[in-house]
Motif scaffolding. Structure first.
Motif, PDB file in Angstrom:
ATOM      1  N   LEU A   1     -15.357   6.048   3.900  1.00  0.00           N
ATOM      2  CA  LEU A   1     -15.369   4.826   3.098  1.00  0.00           C
ATOM      3  C   LEU A   1     -14.449   4.837   1.883  1.00  0.00           C
ATOM      4  CD1 LEU A   1     -19.171   4.125   3.222  1.00  0.00           C
ATOM      5  CD2 LEU A   1     -17.376   2.779   4.297  1.00  0.00           C
ATOM      6  N   VAL A   2     -14.295   6.001   1.248  1.00  0.00           N
ATOM      7  CA  VAL A   2     -13.574   5.986  -0.027  1.00  0.00           C
ATOM      8  C   VAL A   2     -12.181   5.363   0.101  1.00  0.00           C
ATOM      9  CG1 VAL A   2     -12.468   7.492  -1.722  1.00  0.00           C
ATOM     10  CG2 VAL A   2     -14.886   7.711  -1.276  1.00  0.00           C
ATOM     11  N   PRO A   3     -11.336   5.826   1.049  1.00  0.00           N
ATOM     12  CA  PRO A   3     -10.012   5.188   1.128  1.00  0.00           C
ATOM     13  C   PRO A   3     -10.099   3.694   1.419  1.00  0.00           C
ATOM     14  CG  PRO A   3     -10.019   7.247   2.338  1.00  0.00           C
ATOM     15  CD  PRO A   3     -11.443   6.963   1.981  1.00  0.00           C
ATOM     16  N   LEU A   4     -11.014   3.305   2.312  1.00  0.00           N
ATOM     17  CA  LEU A   4     -11.137   1.879   2.625  1.00  0.00           C
ATOM     18  C   LEU A   4     -11.565   1.070   1.408  1.00  0.00           C
ATOM     19  CD1 LEU A   4     -12.865   2.011   6.119  1.00  0.00           C
ATOM     20  CD2 LEU A   4     -10.700   0.902   5.622  1.00  0.00           C
ATOM     21  N   MET A   5     -12.462   1.648   0.610  1.00  0.00           N
ATOM     22  CA  MET A   5     -12.998   0.885  -0.520  1.00  0.00           C
ATOM     23  C   MET A   5     -12.009   0.767  -1.665  1.00  0.00           C
ATOM     24  SD  MET A   5     -16.888   2.006  -0.976  1.00  0.00           S
ATOM     25  CE  MET A   5     -18.153   0.833  -0.566  1.00  0.00           C
ATOM     26  N   ILE A   6     -11.062   1.702  -1.757  1.00  0.00           N
ATOM     27  CA  ILE A   6     -10.101   1.618  -2.853  1.00  0.00           C
ATOM     28  C   ILE A   6      -8.768   1.073  -2.362  1.00  0.00           C
ATOM     29  CG2 ILE A   6     -11.174   3.474  -4.171  1.00  0.00           C
ATOM     30  CD1 ILE A   6      -8.993   5.328  -3.189  1.00  0.00           C
ATOM     31  N   GLY A   7      -8.730   0.591  -1.129  1.00  0.00           N
ATOM     32  CA  GLY A   7      -7.509  -0.013  -0.628  1.00  0.00           C
ATOM     33  C   GLY A   7      -6.406   0.981  -0.361  1.00  0.00           C
TER      34      GLY A   7
ATOM     35  N   TYR B   1      -4.925   7.082  -5.764  1.00  0.00           N
ATOM     36  CA  TYR B   1      -4.532   6.242  -4.634  1.00  0.00           C
ATOM     37  C   TYR B   1      -5.236   4.897  -4.581  1.00  0.00           C
ATOM     38  CZ  TYR B   1      -1.686   9.981  -2.906  1.00  0.00           C
ATOM     39  OH  TYR B   1      -0.705  10.917  -2.787  1.00  0.00           O
ATOM     40  N   ARG B   2      -5.820   4.480  -5.698  1.00  0.00           N
ATOM     41  CA  ARG B   2      -6.397   3.136  -5.710  1.00  0.00           C
ATOM     42  C   ARG B   2      -5.284   2.104  -5.609  1.00  0.00           C
ATOM     43  NH1 ARG B   2      -8.431   2.950 -10.915  1.00  0.00           N
ATOM     44  NH2 ARG B   2      -7.762   5.127 -11.024  1.00  0.00           N
TER      45      ARG B   2
ATOM     46  N   ILE C   1       0.837  -1.197   0.000  1.00  0.00           N
ATOM     47  CA  ILE C   1       0.000   0.000   0.000  1.00  0.00           C
ATOM     48  C   ILE C   1       0.870   1.243   0.000  1.00  0.00           C
ATOM     49  CG2 ILE C   1      -1.655   1.310   1.350  1.00  0.00           C
ATOM     50  CD1 ILE C   1      -2.816  -1.084   0.219  1.00  0.00           C
ATOM     51  N   ARG C   2       0.411   2.216  -0.770  1.00  0.00           N
ATOM     52  CA  ARG C   2       1.153   3.454  -0.852  1.00  0.00           C
ATOM     53  C   ARG C   2       0.591   4.456   0.162  1.00  0.00           C
ATOM     54  NH1 ARG C   2       0.484   6.970  -5.941  1.00  0.00           N
ATOM     55  NH2 ARG C   2       1.782   8.714  -5.341  1.00  0.00           N
ATOM     56  N   LEU C   3       1.470   4.973   0.973  1.00  0.00           N
ATOM     57  CA  LEU C   3       1.009   5.964   1.951  1.00  0.00           C
ATOM     58  C   LEU C   3       0.966   7.349   1.313  1.00  0.00           C
ATOM     59  CD1 LEU C   3       2.710   5.222   5.364  1.00  0.00           C
ATOM     60  CD2 LEU C   3       0.283   5.399   4.895  1.00  0.00           C
TER      61      LEU C   3
ATOM     62  N   VAL D   1      -3.425  -5.725   0.669  1.00  0.00           N
ATOM     63  CA  VAL D   1      -4.782  -5.771   0.153  1.00  0.00           C
ATOM     64  C   VAL D   1      -4.924  -6.990  -0.737  1.00  0.00           C
ATOM     65  CG1 VAL D   1      -6.497  -4.558  -1.220  1.00  0.00           C
ATOM     66  CG2 VAL D   1      -4.985  -3.276   0.253  1.00  0.00           C
ATOM     67  N   ILE D   2      -6.090  -7.646  -0.662  1.00  0.00           N
ATOM     68  CA  ILE D   2      -6.328  -8.813  -1.519  1.00  0.00           C
ATOM     69  C   ILE D   2      -6.346  -8.364  -2.981  1.00  0.00           C
ATOM     70  CG2 ILE D   2      -7.614 -10.053   0.256  1.00  0.00           C
ATOM     71  CD1 ILE D   2     -10.175  -9.153  -1.192  1.00  0.00           C
ATOM     72  N   PRO D   3      -6.088  -9.265  -3.905  1.00  0.00           N
ATOM     73  CA  PRO D   3      -6.077  -8.856  -5.318  1.00  0.00           C
ATOM     74  C   PRO D   3      -7.468  -8.433  -5.786  1.00  0.00           C
ATOM     75  CG  PRO D   3      -5.726 -11.226  -5.090  1.00  0.00           C
ATOM     76  CD  PRO D   3      -5.707 -10.656  -3.711  1.00  0.00           C
ATOM     77  N   VAL D   4      -7.510  -7.462  -6.664  1.00  0.00           N
ATOM     78  CA  VAL D   4      -8.788  -6.952  -7.165  1.00  0.00           C
ATOM     79  C   VAL D   4      -8.874  -7.255  -8.650  1.00  0.00           C
ATOM     80  CG1 VAL D   4     -10.252  -4.940  -7.418  1.00  0.00           C
ATOM     81  CG2 VAL D   4      -8.701  -5.097  -5.488  1.00  0.00           C
ATOM     82  N   ASN D   5      -9.717  -8.224  -9.016  1.00  0.00           N
ATOM     83  CA  ASN D   5      -9.858  -8.561 -10.430  1.00  0.00           C
ATOM     84  C   ASN D   5     -11.287  -8.473 -10.907  1.00  0.00           C
ATOM     85  OD1 ASN D   5      -7.108  -9.177 -10.819  1.00  0.00           O
ATOM     86  ND2 ASN D   5      -7.455 -11.072  -9.682  1.00  0.00           N
ATOM     87  N   SER D   6     -12.180  -8.025 -10.036  1.00  0.00           N
ATOM     88  CA  SER D   6     -13.578  -7.900 -10.430  1.00  0.00           C
ATOM     89  C   SER D   6     -14.195  -6.821  -9.564  1.00  0.00           C
ATOM     90  CB  SER D   6     -14.314  -9.221 -10.213  1.00  0.00           C
ATOM     91  OG  SER D   6     -14.524  -9.405  -8.824  1.00  0.00           O
TER      92      SER D   6
END
Ligand code: HEM
Ligand SMILES: [Cu+2]
Lengths: 548, 184
Positions: free
Chosen positions: A102-108, A191-192, A4-6, A529-534
Motif C-alpha cells: 500500500l505505501v507506494p500506492l498511497m503516496i503516488g 518518493y511522495r 511520477i518519478r521512477l 496522479v490527481i492533485p493532492v491538496n488535502s
C-alpha cells in the motif's frame, strides 16, 4: 496532474535479466512491490495455519484435567512454536505485506525506493520462517517459550538444536525486517508525489513511518541478544549462564527492551489501517488527524520506557518497579486518545456496516478489554498475583487478536477488491465475522477467570480443581471454532479469487490515492496522479464543489 | 540524497546494536571481580596507540572525500590507500591483543569479562573489516577510472559508515579501556 518519478531506471542489468513473463518464476524473481506484498500476505496465511494447528494440539491436551495426550516435551515445543510463529511469521509478514503493497500506492509512487532490497527483505523473512520449521526435522523445535528465557534457553536445559534454530531464524528474519523498514522510511520521505506534503499524508502511511523508526530502534536489541545467546550455546560464552558469572536477568532486559516495543510494532500500523477505514465507512473526515499522529509518536517513544513491567516479579526493587508501573499506565493515555478519535469520527457519520467496518467496531470493544487488563498489570501487586497465569494469556490475545488480527482482517476486507480485483461474498464474510468474534471471546474471556483462579500458563497438565475443567473445555471449544472460522476465511478468499464479482476501481467511495488506480493496479502503478491538496485527495477530486 | 538517508538509517540501527552490546558490558562490569580482571588483562597503552591509527583513518578518509569533491582523482586514490593502511594496522593491533589474551587464558568462555570483551570488540572489528573491504572496492573503482567525473554519492555514503565505525570505537575505548583505569 503530476508526473511520477521512477525509483530505478527501467533498463535491466545486462546479462542478469531473465525473461520472466509468466508463472512462478515471475513471482520468485519479482521486485514489484505489489507482488512482494502479496507474497508476504500468503506467507502469513501459511504460517497462520501452521501456528493454528500447533495451538489446537495444545488446547486438545488441556481440554480435560490430568490429560496425557501429548508428551510434556512436545507440549513445550508446540506452544513455543505457536507464539514465535504468530508474532514473527504471521503478524509481522502480514503487516509488512500491507505496508509493501500500500505505501507506494498511497503516496503516488510506482515502487519502493529500493525494489531489489525490498525483495531481499521478503526472502530473508521467508527463509527465516523455513529455517525455524526445519528445527522439527533437525532434532527438536525450540521449547523455551516465545520469549526464550534464560536459563531455559541454555544448553544444560535445552540440548536439542531447537534454540539455535530459534536464534538463527529470528536473526535472519530480523535483518529482513530492519532493511525493509529503512526502505519504507526512504520511500515515504523521498518518493511522495510532488504535491503531497507530510501533513496531507494518509494516516496509514504516517503510522508506517513512525513504526519503521520504532523497528530500527527496537530490533537491534533482539538481534544483539540472539547473537549473544548463540555465542553462549556455540562457544560457551557466559552471557546468560549463572555458572560462569552470567546473568539470566540480562536476557530479560534485552528481550523486553525489544519485546515491549514489538507489541506496539504490531499495533501501530493497525492503528493506521483503522484510521483509513473509520472515515471511509463513516463518510466523514478523520477526527483529530494531528492527534492521531502525535499520539502515535508518543506511543513509539513511551514504548521504550516500560519494558520492566514484564519483569516486576524478578525482584528489581520497589523504586524501579514503581517508576515502570507509572510509565506503563501513561502509555494507556495516547492509546485512549486514538480510541476517542475513532469514536468521534463515527459520531454523527453515515455509517456503512460492511465487513471491514464490522471488524473495526468489534476491535474497539475487544481492544479496550485488552487495554484494561494491561493497565491492571501495571498495578504491581496485581501483576505479582497474576503474572504467568492464564490472565496474561487472555490479555495478550485480546490485544493481539482483538487488536492486530482484527485490524489485519479489517484491512483485508477493505483492500481485497483492490489487491485481487474481486469482491468477496458479503453474506459468507458476515458469517465469518460472527463466527470468528464469538469463538474468539469464547476462547479467551474465560481465561481471565482461569488466571485469577491460579492456573499457570505453559503447564502441560493440571489437577481437577473446581471449575478449571469446565473453563478449559469452553476455551478449547472456542479454539476449535476459531480454527473452523479460519478455514471459512480461506474458503472465502479462494472462492473470491476464482469466481468473485469483478471489483470496480473504487468500490467503497474512498478518498486516498490507491483507489484511483484500476483493481488490481497495472504493473506500473500510475502514469499520472490527481492533485493532492488535502488528506482526502480522491474525494476532493470526485466532489470538487465540496472539497476539504 | 536518498542513498545518504538510507545509510544514515542503517548506521542508526547499528548504533542501537552496539548500544545493546555496551549495555551488556557495563552490566557485567558492575559485578565485583570484573574490574580487577579487566585491569590485569588489558594493555591500555598499546591499544591506545593502535586506536590512534583508527582515529586518523577517519581523517584520511575525510581528506579523500575533500579531494573527490574537488575532482582530484590522484589524491583521492592516495588518501583511500592510506585509509586502508591505517585500518589494517588497527586490525593487526586487535589481532595481536587477542593473541596475547588467548595466550593468557582469557577467552570468550573463561569469564564474563572475556565473554563481553570479545563480543563487543569482536563485533566492532568485524565492522572495521567490512568497512575496509568496501573501501578497497572503492579504491579499485577509483583506479579503474570510475570517479573521473563528480556526482557519485558513493564516497560520502561509505564515509558516513566509516566515521560511524570510528565513533563507536571512541565509546568502546572509553568504556572498556579508559574508564576502569580512571575509577580504579
Ligand atoms: C494499555 C496499554 C498496555 C499496558 C499497560 C500493558 C501492560 C502489560 C503488562 C504489565 C504485561 C506483563 C504482564 C506479566 O507478564 O506479568 C503485559 C504483557 C503483554 N502485553 Fe501488554 N499492555 C498494553 C498493551 C498491549 C498491546 C497493545 C499489546 C500488543 C498488541 C500487548 C501485548 C502484550 C503481550 C504479548 C504480553 C505478554 C508477553 C508474554 O508474557 O508472553 N500489550 N502487558
Ligand atoms: Cu509490555
Amino acid at each position: 496532474m503530476k508526473a511520477i518519478r521512477l525509483p530505478e531506471s527501467e533498463k535491466p542489468i545486462p546479462g542478469l535479466s531473465v525473461s520472466t513473463n509468466q508463472g512462478l518464476l515471475q513471482w520468485i524473481s519479482s521486485v514489484d512491490h505489489k507482488q512482494i506484498g502479496i507474497m508476504y500476505l500468503w506467507l502469513s496465511v501459511l504460517f497462520l495455519v501452521m501456528g493454528g494447528c500447533e495451538i489446537l494440539l495444545v488446547r486438545l491436551q488441556l481440554v480435560v484435567p490430568n490429560n496425557d495426550f501429548l508428551d510434556p516435551e512436545v507440549f513445550n515445543q508446540l506452544f513455543t512454536m505457536h507464539g514465535t510463529t504468530m508474532i514473527f511469521f504471521v503478524a509481522m509478514p502480514a503487516i509488512f505485506g500491507f505496508n509493501t503493497y500500500l505505501v507506494p500506492l498511497m503516496i503516488g509512487a510506482n515502487d519502493m525506493a529500493y525494489p531489489r532490497l525490498n525483495a531481499f527483505s521478503f526472502w530473508l523473512t521467508f527463509f527465516g520462517g523455513l529455517m525455524l520449521y526445519f528445527s522439527f526435522l533437525a532434532g527438536g523445535a525450540p521449547d523455551a517459550g516465545w520469549f526464550n528465557y534464560a536459563p531455559l534457553n541454555q544448553y544444560n536445559y535445552s540440548s536439542s538444536p531447537g534454540i539455535d534454530y530459534y536464534c538463527s531464524s529470528l536473526l535472519i528474519a530480523g535483518i529482513g525486517t530492519v532493511s525493509a523498514s529503512a526502505n519504507f522510511i526512504v520511500t515515504i520521505l523521498k518518493y511522495r508525489v510532488g504535491t503531497m506534503s507530510l501533513k496531507h499524508m494518509p494516516l496509514f502511511v504516517w503510522m508506517v513511518l513512525i513504526n519503521s523508526f520504532l523497528i530500527l530502534a527496537a530490533f537491534p536489541a533482539l538481534n544483539a541478544a540472539l547473537a549473544m545467546l548463540l555465542l553462549d550455546r556455540q562457544l560457551h560464552a557466559h552471557f546468560f549462564t549463572a555458572i560462569g558469572g552470567g546473568s539470566a536477568i540480562l536476557w530479560q532486559h534485552l528481550f523486553w527492551l525489544f519485546g515491549h516495543p514489538e507489541v506496539y510494532i504490531v499495533i501501530l500500523p493497525i492503528f493506521g489501517i483503522f484510521s483509513e477505514i473509520f472515515p471511509v465507512y463513516s463518510r466523514k473526515p478523520i477526527f483529530g488527524y494531528n492527534f492521531i499522529i502525535g499520539s502515535g509518536m508518543a506511543i513509539a517513544l513511551l514504548a521504550f520506557g516500560v519494558w520492566i513491567h514484564h519483569m516486576f516479579a524478578t525482584g528489581l526493587g520497589n523504586t524501579v518497579n514503581g517508576f515502570f508501573a507509572a510509565s506503563s499506565m501513561l502509555i494507556g493515555i495516547p492509546t485512549g486518545v486514538k480510541i476517542f478519535n475513532w469514536l468521534a469520527t463515527m459520531y454523527g457519520g453515515a455509517i456503512r456496516f460492511k465487513v471491514a467496518m464490522m471488524f473495526a467496531v468489534a476491535f474497539l470493544v475487544e481492544f479496550t478489554i485488552g487495554g484494561l487488563s494491561g493497565i491492571s498489570f501495571a498495578i504491581i501487586p496485581i501483576d505479582w498475583q497474576l503474572t504467568d497465569t492464564y490472565y496474561v494469556v487472555a490479555h495478550l490475545h485480546y490485544v493481539f487478536i482483538g487488536g492486530t488480527l482484527f485490524g489485519l482482517l479489517s484491512g483485508l476486507f477493505y483492500w481485497f477488491p483492490k489487491i485481487s480485483g474481486r469482491i468477496p461474498d458479503e453474506r459468507l464474510s458476515k458469517w465469518f465475522f460472527w463466527l470468528f468474534v464469538i469463538s474468539f471471546n469464547l476462547t479467551f474471556l474465560v481465561q481471565h477467570a482461569l488466571g485469577a483462579m491460579g492456573m499457570a500458563r505453559r503447564v502441560y497438565t493440571y489437577p481437577d480443581f473446581a471449575g478449571w475443567g469446565t473453563l478449559n473445555l469452553i476455551s478449547t471449544t472456542g479454539g476449535f471454532l476459531m480454527g473452523i472460522s479460519i478455514g471459512l476465511l480461506v474458503y472465502i478468499l479462494v472462492k473470491a479469487i476464482r469466481k468473485g464479482v469483478q471489483a470496480p476501481a473504487d468500490p467503497w467511495d474512498a478518498s486516498t490515492l490507491e483507489w484511483t488506480t484500476s483493481s488490481p493496479p497495472e504493473l506500473k502503478n500510475f502514469d499520472q496522479v490527481i492533485p493532492v491538496n488535502s488528506t482526502r485527495p480522491f474525494r476532493d477530486f470526485k466532489r470538487p464543489d465540496d472539497a476539504d | 540524497m536518498d542513498n545518504k538517508l538510507m545509510i544514515k538509517l542503517i548506521v542508526g540501527t547499528e548504533a542501537m546494536f552496539f548500544l545493546a552490546l555496551i549495555m551488556a558490558f557495563v552490566y557485567f562490569s558492575l559485578v565485583p571481580g570484573f574490574r580487577t580482571h579487566q585491569l590485569v588483562s588489558l594493555d591500555i597503552k598499546s591499544t591506545g596507540v593502535f586506536s590512534l591509527f583508527l582515529f586518523s583513518s577517519s581523517f584520511t578518509y575525510w581528506r579523500a572525500e575533500e579531494n573527490f569533491r574537488k575532482g582530484d582523482v590522484k589524491h583521492l586514490k592516495v588518501w583511500l590507500l592510506l585509509t586502508i593502511l591505517l585500518g589494517v594496522i588497527f586490525l593487526f593491533g586487535q589481532g595481536k591483543e587477542y593473541y596475547d589474551l588467548l595466550n593468557h587464558q582469557v577467552t570468550i568462555s573463561s569469564s564474563t569479562f572475556g565473554t563481553s570483551f570479545f563480543t563487543l570488540t569482536g563485533f566492532h572489528g568485524l565492522h572495521v573489516l567490512i568497512g575496509l573491504i568496501v573501501i578497497a572496492v572503492l579504491t579499485c573503482l577509483a583506479f579503474l577510472g570510475d570517479y573521473d567525473q563528480p556526482g557519485s554519492s558513493l564516497i560520502s555514503m561509505v564515509g558516513i559508515y566509516w566515521h560511524f565505525v570510528d565513533i563507536v570505537w571512541v565509546f568502546v575505548f572509553l568504556i572498556v579501556y579508559v574508564l576502569p583505569f580512571i575509577v580504579r
